[in-house]
Design a protein around this motif. Structure first.
Motif, PDB file in Angstrom:
ATOM      1  N   SER A   1       4.765  -4.821   1.697  1.00 51.31           N
ATOM      2  CA  SER A   1       4.472  -6.212   1.314  1.00 51.31           C
ATOM      3  C   SER A   1       5.751  -7.028   1.212  1.00 51.31           C
ATOM      4  CB  SER A   1       3.721  -6.242  -0.015  1.00 51.31           C
ATOM      5  OG  SER A   1       4.492  -5.617  -1.011  1.00 51.31           O
ATOM      6  N   GLU A   2       6.882  -6.345   1.104  1.00 52.37           N
ATOM      7  CA  GLU A   2       8.172  -7.031   1.010  1.00 52.37           C
ATOM      8  C   GLU A   2       8.745  -7.374   2.384  1.00 52.37           C
ATOM      9  OE1 GLU A   2       9.472  -7.638  -2.184  1.00 52.37           O
ATOM     10  OE2 GLU A   2       7.455  -6.947  -2.612  1.00 52.37           O
ATOM     11  N   SER A   3       8.240  -6.721   3.417  1.00 50.02           N
ATOM     12  CA  SER A   3       8.872  -6.805   4.737  1.00 50.02           C
ATOM     13  C   SER A   3       8.629  -8.134   5.430  1.00 50.02           C
ATOM     14  CB  SER A   3       8.354  -5.673   5.620  1.00 50.02           C
ATOM     15  OG  SER A   3       8.863  -5.796   6.917  1.00 50.02           O
ATOM     16  N   ALA A   4       9.731  -8.733   5.869  1.00 53.34           N
ATOM     17  CA  ALA A   4       9.624  -9.974   6.648  1.00 53.34           C
ATOM     18  C   ALA A   4       9.074  -9.684   8.043  1.00 53.34           C
ATOM     19  CB  ALA A   4      10.997 -10.629   6.746  1.00 53.34           C
ATOM     20  N   ASP A   5       9.106  -8.418   8.448  1.00 50.10           N
ATOM     21  CA  ASP A   5       8.611  -8.039   9.775  1.00 50.10           C
ATOM     22  C   ASP A   5       7.088  -8.068   9.868  1.00 50.10           C
ATOM     23  OD1 ASP A   5      11.130  -7.676  10.829  1.00 50.10           O
ATOM     24  OD2 ASP A   5      11.183  -5.535  10.376  1.00 50.10           O
ATOM     25  N   ASN A   6       6.412  -8.075   8.724  1.00 50.25           N
ATOM     26  CA  ASN A   6       4.946  -8.045   8.755  1.00 50.25           C
ATOM     27  C   ASN A   6       4.366  -9.184   9.585  1.00 50.25           C
ATOM     28  OD1 ASN A   6       4.682  -5.717   7.316  1.00 50.25           O
ATOM     29  ND2 ASN A   6       4.212  -6.718   5.385  1.00 50.25           N
ATOM     30  N   LYS A   7       4.952 -10.351   9.446  1.00 44.98           N
ATOM     31  CA  LYS A   7       4.469 -11.511  10.197  1.00 44.98           C
ATOM     32  C   LYS A   7       4.549 -11.234  11.692  1.00 44.98           C
ATOM     33  CE  LYS A   7       4.610 -16.479  10.087  1.00 44.98           C
ATOM     34  NZ  LYS A   7       4.595 -17.524   9.135  1.00 44.98           N
ATOM     35  N   LYS A   8       5.632 -10.575  12.099  1.00 52.22           N
ATOM     36  CA  LYS A   8       5.834 -10.218  13.500  1.00 52.22           C
ATOM     37  C   LYS A   8       4.817  -9.152  13.920  1.00 52.22           C
ATOM     38  CE  LYS A   8       9.276  -7.566  14.700  1.00 52.22           C
ATOM     39  NZ  LYS A   8      10.624  -7.041  14.787  1.00 52.22           N
ATOM     40  N   HIS A   9       4.622  -8.128  13.071  1.00 55.03           N
ATOM     41  CA  HIS A   9       3.694  -7.042  13.398  1.00 55.03           C
ATOM     42  C   HIS A   9       2.252  -7.538  13.509  1.00 55.03           C
ATOM     43  CE1 HIS A   9       7.002  -4.417  12.861  1.00 55.03           C
ATOM     44  NE2 HIS A   9       6.937  -4.296  11.549  1.00 55.03           N
ATOM     45  N   PHE A  10       1.887  -8.474  12.646  1.00 59.04           N
ATOM     46  CA  PHE A  10       0.513  -8.984  12.627  1.00 59.04           C
ATOM     47  C   PHE A  10       0.321 -10.208  13.521  1.00 59.04           C
ATOM     48  CE2 PHE A  10       0.242  -6.392   8.806  1.00 59.04           C
ATOM     49  CZ  PHE A  10      -1.047  -5.914   8.876  1.00 59.04           C
ATOM     50  N   ALA A  11       1.288 -10.478  14.390  1.00 62.94           N
ATOM     51  CA  ALA A  11       1.204 -11.661  15.247  1.00 62.94           C
ATOM     52  C   ALA A  11       0.021 -11.589  16.199  1.00 62.94           C
ATOM     53  CB  ALA A  11       2.504 -11.834  16.031  1.00 62.94           C
ATOM     54  N   SER A  12      -0.266 -10.408  16.743  1.00 65.59           N
ATOM     55  CA  SER A  12      -1.330 -10.255  17.738  1.00 65.59           C
ATOM     56  C   SER A  12      -1.710  -8.779  17.834  1.00 65.59           C
ATOM     57  CB  SER A  12      -0.831 -10.731  19.108  1.00 65.59           C
ATOM     58  OG  SER A  12       0.244  -9.888  19.546  1.00 65.59           O
ATOM     59  N   ILE A  13      -2.750  -8.502  18.587  1.00 67.51           N
ATOM     60  CA  ILE A  13      -3.146  -7.113  18.857  1.00 67.51           C
ATOM     61  C   ILE A  13      -2.005  -6.394  19.558  1.00 67.51           C
ATOM     62  CG2 ILE A  13      -4.744  -5.619  20.141  1.00 67.51           C
ATOM     63  CD1 ILE A  13      -6.090  -7.000  17.769  1.00 67.51           C
ATOM     64  N   ASP A  14      -1.379  -7.056  20.524  1.00 63.86           N
ATOM     65  CA  ASP A  14      -0.253  -6.458  21.254  1.00 63.86           C
ATOM     66  C   ASP A  14       0.851  -6.026  20.283  1.00 63.86           C
ATOM     67  OD1 ASP A  14      -1.383  -6.745  23.802  1.00 63.86           O
ATOM     68  OD2 ASP A  14      -0.504  -8.721  24.093  1.00 63.86           O
ATOM     69  N   ALA A  15       1.204  -6.920  19.354  1.00 61.04           N
ATOM     70  CA  ALA A  15       2.282  -6.627  18.401  1.00 61.04           C
ATOM     71  C   ALA A  15       1.900  -5.488  17.465  1.00 61.04           C
ATOM     72  CB  ALA A  15       2.618  -7.890  17.598  1.00 61.04           C
ATOM     73  N   LEU A  16       0.661  -5.474  16.986  1.00 60.44           N
ATOM     74  CA  LEU A  16       0.209  -4.387  16.119  1.00 60.44           C
ATOM     75  C   LEU A  16       0.238  -3.049  16.851  1.00 60.44           C
ATOM     76  CD1 LEU A  16      -2.805  -5.790  14.051  1.00 60.44           C
ATOM     77  CD2 LEU A  16      -0.728  -4.737  13.156  1.00 60.44           C
ATOM     78  N   ALA A  17      -0.224  -3.034  18.087  1.00 57.51           N
ATOM     79  CA  ALA A  17      -0.241  -1.801  18.870  1.00 57.51           C
ATOM     80  C   ALA A  17       1.171  -1.276  19.073  1.00 57.51           C
ATOM     81  CB  ALA A  17      -0.926  -2.034  20.216  1.00 57.51           C
ATOM     82  N   GLU A  18       2.096  -2.181  19.346  1.00 61.16           N
ATOM     83  CA  GLU A  18       3.490  -1.786  19.546  1.00 61.16           C
ATOM     84  C   GLU A  18       4.067  -1.179  18.271  1.00 61.16           C
ATOM     85  OE1 GLU A  18       7.359  -4.310  20.551  1.00 61.16           O
ATOM     86  OE2 GLU A  18       5.729  -4.639  21.993  1.00 61.16           O
ATOM     87  N   TYR A  19       3.804  -1.828  17.133  1.00 53.71           N
ATOM     88  CA  TYR A  19       4.308  -1.336  15.848  1.00 53.71           C
ATOM     89  C   TYR A  19       3.705   0.038  15.514  1.00 53.71           C
ATOM     90  CZ  TYR A  19       4.971  -0.681  10.881  1.00 53.71           C
ATOM     91  OH  TYR A  19       5.275  -0.146   9.658  1.00 53.71           O
ATOM     92  N   ILE A  20       2.404   0.167  15.640  1.00 55.99           N
ATOM     93  CA  ILE A  20       1.732   1.432  15.304  1.00 55.99           C
ATOM     94  C   ILE A  20       2.219   2.541  16.232  1.00 55.99           C
ATOM     95  CG2 ILE A  20      -0.502   2.629  15.302  1.00 55.99           C
ATOM     96  CD1 ILE A  20      -1.704  -0.093  14.304  1.00 55.99           C
ATOM     97  N   ASN A  21       2.361   2.231  17.490  1.00 58.27           N
ATOM     98  CA  ASN A  21       2.844   3.202  18.468  1.00 58.27           C
ATOM     99  C   ASN A  21       4.239   3.699  18.084  1.00 58.27           C
ATOM    100  OD1 ASN A  21       1.915   4.571  20.738  1.00 58.27           O
ATOM    101  ND2 ASN A  21       3.076   3.286  22.128  1.00 58.27           N
ATOM    102  N   GLN A  22       5.130   2.776  17.723  1.00 60.47           N
ATOM    103  CA  GLN A  22       6.484   3.160  17.309  1.00 60.47           C
ATOM    104  C   GLN A  22       6.470   3.924  15.997  1.00 60.47           C
ATOM    105  OE1 GLN A  22       8.638  -0.539  17.251  1.00 60.47           O
ATOM    106  NE2 GLN A  22       9.129  -0.434  19.432  1.00 60.47           N
ATOM    107  N   ALA A  23       5.659   3.468  15.052  1.00 55.15           N
ATOM    108  CA  ALA A  23       5.602   4.120  13.740  1.00 55.15           C
ATOM    109  C   ALA A  23       5.100   5.562  13.862  1.00 55.15           C
ATOM    110  CB  ALA A  23       4.702   3.324  12.795  1.00 55.15           C
ATOM    111  N   ARG A  24       4.268   5.805  14.840  1.00 54.45           N
ATOM    112  CA  ARG A  24       3.741   7.154  15.052  1.00 54.45           C
ATOM    113  C   ARG A  24       4.645   7.978  15.982  1.00 54.45           C
ATOM    114  NH1 ARG A  24      -2.706   6.783  16.013  1.00 54.45           N
ATOM    115  NH2 ARG A  24      -2.023   5.995  18.017  1.00 54.45           N
ATOM    116  N   GLY A  25       5.762   7.367  16.398  1.00 56.93           N
ATOM    117  CA  GLY A  25       6.720   8.089  17.229  1.00 56.93           C
ATOM    118  C   GLY A  25       6.311   8.259  18.662  1.00 56.93           C
ATOM    119  N   ASN A  26       5.518   7.314  19.188  1.00 61.01           N
ATOM    120  CA  ASN A  26       5.031   7.401  20.570  1.00 61.01           C
ATOM    121  C   ASN A  26       5.684   6.405  21.507  1.00 61.01           C
ATOM    122  OD1 ASN A  26       3.212   9.387  19.817  1.00 61.01           O
ATOM    123  ND2 ASN A  26       1.598   7.912  19.373  1.00 61.01           N
ATOM    124  N   ASP A  27       6.829   5.858  21.118  1.00 58.98           N
ATOM    125  CA  ASP A  27       7.409   4.807  21.966  1.00 58.98           C
ATOM    126  C   ASP A  27       8.074   5.328  23.178  1.00 58.98           C
ATOM    127  OD1 ASP A  27       9.333   5.923  20.355  1.00 58.98           O
ATOM    128  OD2 ASP A  27      10.211   4.008  19.733  1.00 58.98           O
TER     129      ASP A  27
END
Length: 90
Positions: free
Chosen positions: A64-90
């Motif tokens: 909730s503190e992260s300024a990146d949240n706005k970027k991650h929640f910008a679109s489906i594309d952005a969310l998919a990219e974030y989740i993919n990286q967070a899961r180590g699939n980049d």
């Protein structure tokens, strides 16, 4: 359908189920469209619920503190990219 397309489909289903958007089908959500404001028209309460739903489904956290949240929640594309990286699939 590649892994990223599959992930985008799953994210759309989480959005629809978590926010109970009965009148929207996954194929009606454009991957590049904004989720907040115009586009899908979500608000900050939706973002909170959605982050919980995404964490439950994909095991990724949004600070909730992260300024990146706005970027991650910008679109489906952005969310998919974030989740993919967070899961180590980049």
């Amino acid at each position: 359908m590649d892994n990223l397309d599959q992930l985008k489909q799953e994210i759309k289903e989480v959005i629809i189920n978590t926010l109970q958007l009965e009148d929207i089908a996954p194929e009606n959500i454009v991957n590049s469209e904004p989720l907040f404001g115009e586009g899908l028209g979500l608000d900050s309460i939706d973002a909170l619920e959605l982050s919980v739903g995404l964490k439950r489904k994909f095991g990724v956290k949004f600070s909730s503190e992260s300024a990146d949240n706005k970027k991650h929640f910008a679109s489906i594309d952005a969310l998919a990219e974030y989740i993919n990286q967070a899961r180590g699939n980049d």
